[in-house]
Enzyme design. Structure first.
Site: not given
Ligand code: NDP
Length: 325
Positions: A11, A14, A92, A112, A129-131, A159, A187
């Site tokens: 990404g 991004g 999302r 992956q 990192v990607g949610n 956080d 997270h």
């Protein structure tokens, strides 16, 4: 000169990836004397913008960057990689349920995980990192059976850093004065900020702020900070998220400072009664690419209750993706 480290960022065109790639290239993660080869990955339809990132990277003439590979092929992107920073994920969209997001992203992270298992260095470290980051890290690890699961971690550092920033502001201290912060769990809005062991300039934090401010303002503000940034900026946090990836990987690689710890999403070994195998944010100390969950900390009744809530959410996420584990 040291041998270059291969660093994959998915990404990479991004918002977060774009901010992150240049920090890695500048030496902010692996140190000012550690060369890197960047392996920047994107989806086929985003290879055009990734080409622009590659041009800017060239224009920076970073002395530490020995090569930049731009690819949409996991075989190329993960080839011999030492650090895989998995940032790319499907966002999302309107009308999408959280479980739909989990399922869609689970497929990306299982693919992956398999590619990392096959092509990456046997010493690879992976950060997700990607949610939903915690569950994605669990899926990637489960699909990489030849690699120890301890190599797969998820970002809780934004956080953790948000909590430090907020407490420093409240107490009139500098962020560097705040030690031993903890953010437990997922997270997500269920994460739990814990000040029980935190100090500000060596003083217990709980003696410096009102208990009701901690419970009723701080805990929910950290939980909802991401949404507040979106509201204000019209886009989700990117520079701060990238800065937290830098902190997470740098500390994992170079070690945590003496006397302090960081929050990191790691596979639970059953510590603090959290179900074994879930990727849960714990306080950890790091040394040369390894981490240890800080053992034996006292947890309050309030903390225990909140830690169970965020554990339950991770158990529910795991149930949605059970077929990929
Ligand atoms: P961002 O760069 O803004 O975000 C990337 C991911 O990080 C999202 O899942 C986002 O979650 C997550 N994230 C985790 N923590 C945070 C945080 N604290 N604040 C903000 N985000 C956080 O997304 P973009 O859409 O700009 O970029 C994603 C890129 O990934 C696209 O260019 C896409 O083409 C690419 N992609 C690449 C893949 C690959 O290389 N194989 C696979 C899939 C996508 P959230 O959405 O919840 O904010």
């Amino acid at each position: 000169m040291k041998k270059p480290l291969k660093v994959t960022i998915t990404g990479a065109a991004g918002n977060i990836g774009y901010a992150l790639a240049f920090r890695v290239a500048a030496g902010d993660v692996f140190g000012p004397d550690q060369p890197v080869i960047l392996q920047l990955m994107e989806l086929p339809m985003t290879m055009g913008p990734l080409g622009g990132v590659g041009m800017e990277m060239e224009d920076c003439a970073f002395p530490l960057v020995h090569d930049v590979v731009l690819t949409d092929d996991p075989k190329v992107g993960f080839r011999d990689t030492d650090y895989a920073l998995l940032v790319g994920a499907k966002p999302r969209t309107k009308g999408m349920e959280r479980s739909d997001l989990i399922s869609e992203n689970a497929r990306i992270f299982s693919t992956q995980g398999r590619a990392i298992n096959e092509y990456a260095s046997r010493e690879v470290r992976v950060m997700v990192v990607g949610n939903p980051a915690n569950t994605n890290a669990m899926i990637a690890a489960a699909n990489a059976p030849d690699l120890p699961r301890e190599r797969f971690t998820a970002m809780a550092r934004l956080d953790h850093n948000r909590a430090i920033g907020m407490l420093a502001k409240k107490t009139g201290a500098l962020p560097g004065d705040v030690k031993r912060m903890i953010v437990w769990g997922n997270h997500s809005p269920t994460m739990h900020t814990d000040l029980t062991h935190c100090t500000v300039k060596g003083q217990p934090a709980m003696g410096l702020v009102p208990e009701d401010w901690y419970r009723e303002v701080m805990v929910p503000t950290v939980q909802r900070r991401g949404a507040a940034v979106i509201e204000a900026r019209g886009a989700s946090s990117a520079a701060s998220a990238a800065a937290s990836v830098v902190d997470h990987v740098r500390d994992w690689f170079l070690g945590t400072p003496e006397g302090d710890w960081v929050s990191m999403g790691v596979h639970s070994d059953g510590s603090y009664g959290i179900q074994e195998g879930l990727v849960y944010s714990f306080p950890v100390t790091c040394k040369a690419g390894t981490y240890q969950i800080v053992p034996g900390l006292e947890v309050t009744a309030f903390g225990t209750e909140r830690m169970k809530v965020t554990e339950k959410e991770l158990q529910d996420e795991r149930a949605v993706v059970a077929d990929l584990l």
